[in-house]
Design a protein around this motif. Sequence first.
Motif: not given
Length: 329
Positions: A262-263, A273-274, A283-284, A303-304
Amino acid sequence: MPLSRSSSVLVRRLAVSVVPPLVCAAVVLWVFLSVRDRLPGRIASHIGPGGNADGFSGQGSFLGVAWGVLLGDGVLFGALVYFTRPGNGGQRVLAVIGGAVAVLTGWLATAVLLANTGVHDASSVTLPGAQAALAFGAAALYAAVGWAACGKDEGADSDSGPSADASRLALGDSEIAGWSRVAGSRVLPLTGVLVFASGVVVGVAAGWLSALSLFLIGAAMTLLTGVRVTADRRGLTVTPSTVPWPRINVPLQRIAEAGHRPVKPLRDFGGWGYRVRSGASGVVLRSGDAISVRLTTGSEFVVTVDDAATAAALLNTLADRERRTSAGG
């Protein structure tokens, strides 16, 4: 009860970001009350590039805007510092930016008030360029002091990196498989619209050329807020969902292990963003599950995206195959 080290660092960083807006707001109010009787009814509120007044407002309006900017700065950056996870570098940067912006704003607001003092015609007000240089110098000095006061970040968070179960997909040596999903953001499009709207306001007030950068940033944030995430024989690839560029690719040779975790964008990476922080990049675009790739260099790329576990399992299988092929197995 003494504070833990992490709590002590948070308190210091909150102070670095919040104290300058409060102090500067108090100074601006004190200067305003001290010179109010000597200010013209309509004061010069904006000084153009040549040092001459090109914008005017009432006394109360000027004070209200100055206070709004300063207190808004304190609330915004104080909240960002509080909700950003320490240890990734972003919290420290946000604290310093918040304090430095307040110092810059407070200095310029005070200088403008003093420049209006004793003037009968606001259109004759001038402000030497040296004042702007001093304001930026004071902000830079505070940034340096604030950076030191924030304290160093600790090592990487213990929950960074792939989850413990580095699962694989069952594939034969000759089988080919791929995985692809589109991920989007709700925060970035809204932010892009607000930035674009700010450009309209700036364009009307100060000219359309001044607003060009806001239009470009707002349009980019509004249009480029979805990405296509692909896991296949080329590795992990991330591209905008609407255009083919810019493109990020992590080849299989660079993948040591893939997993998912999880992020939370603000807490873990300081925004959307990046993002790049110490020991990690990615990349979130939203909160939630993310592909977490531990690279051969030891750093992490995330990456989400939905169904991150399947993508990670496929990447592990393909990376294992790539290593066997490279080793001649």
